[in-house]
Design a protein around this motif. Structure first.
Motif, short mmCIF file in Angstrom:
data_model
loop_
_atom_site.label_atom_id
_atom_site.label_comp_id
_atom_site.label_asym_id
_atom_site.label_seq_id
_atom_site.Cartn_x
_atom_site.Cartn_y
_atom_site.Cartn_z
N SER A 141 17.11 57.73 6.48
CA SER A 141 16.15 58.71 6.99
C SER A 141 14.69 58.26 6.91
CB SER A 141 16.32 60.04 6.26
OG SER A 141 16.06 59.88 4.89
N LYS A 142 14.35 57.33 6.05
CA LYS A 142 12.97 56.88 5.93
C LYS A 142 12.66 55.71 6.85
CE LYS A 142 12.55 58.43 1.16
NZ LYS A 142 11.99 59.69 1.36
N LEU A 143 13.66 55.19 7.55
CA LEU A 143 13.47 54.06 8.45
C LEU A 143 13.01 54.53 9.83
CD1 LEU A 143 16.71 52.08 7.58
CD2 LEU A 143 14.40 51.71 6.67
N GLU A 144 12.31 53.65 10.54
CA GLU A 144 11.89 53.96 11.91
C GLU A 144 13.13 54.06 12.80
OE1 GLU A 144 9.16 52.12 15.51
OE2 GLU A 144 9.12 51.17 13.55
N LYS A 145 13.17 55.07 13.64
CA LYS A 145 14.31 55.29 14.53
C LYS A 145 14.15 54.50 15.82
CE LYS A 145 14.29 60.08 13.42
NZ LYS A 145 14.48 61.43 13.94
N HIS A 146 15.22 53.83 16.22
CA HIS A 146 15.33 53.16 17.51
C HIS A 146 16.64 53.66 18.12
CE1 HIS A 146 12.13 50.06 17.23
NE2 HIS A 146 12.21 50.41 15.96
#
Length: 170
Positions: A141-146
């Motif tokens: 959830s804390k990662l950038e979404k692609h």
């Protein structure tokens, strides 16, 4: 999230004309894939398997989705979803492939596709690439979404594929 709803058209004869009447084959259903790999099938079952290989997720003439599962260091050698390939007659002879960020790519008919972020295009169906979507799994959830979005409004199909470093969720 992969949502598949097929609409079947039948010919309804009348005395003066023929009318195509759409008949719904049921409510839209979700199929979810995440982690090492966990699966929620269209019928609500939760099979888990951990081996490497290529498996059919959907296999019909109209819609075909195949998954490739490979072991990763992140999953301690267990398989995770590494690539999805989407095809079928609704794709008008095209094939969309989506892999993870580090060692995969997005291709249409084996050619680089959606190489900038965000972007959109057509690969037999409408395809977008952005950061808009609700995650299947809260772990990253804390990662950038692609996220790759593929839609065909005629059949009511919508697929969302989250590209993470070394695996994908859908």
């Amino acid at each position: 999230i992969a949502v598949v709803a097929l609409v079947v058209c039948v010919m309804m004869p009348t005395t003066s004309t023929t009318i195509k009447q759409p008949i719904s084959v049921g409510a839209p259903k979700d199929c979810l894939l995440w982690g090492d790999p966990h699966v929620m099938t269209f019928d609500g079952a939760y099979p888990n398997f951990y081996g490497q290989g290529e498996y059919w997720i959907v296999k019909t003439k109209e819609v075909s989705i195949q998954g490739r599962y490979l072991a990763t260091a992140y999953t301690n050698g267990l398989a995770a979803t590494h690539q999805l390939v989407i095809g079928g007659t609704f794709m008008l002879g095209k094939k969309l492939q989506v892999g993870p960020m580090e060692n995969g790519q997005i291709t249409c008919n084996d050619q680089p596709f959606l190489v900038t972020f965000p972007s959109q295009g057509t690969c037999g169906a409408e395809v977008g690439y952005n950061n808009m979507g609700i995650q299947v799994d809260n772990a990253p959830s804390k990662l950038e979404k692609h996220i790759v979005h593929m839609s065909d409004h005629t059949l009511g199909i919508h697929v969302e594929i989250f590209r993470w470093a070394n695996h994908i969720n859908a």
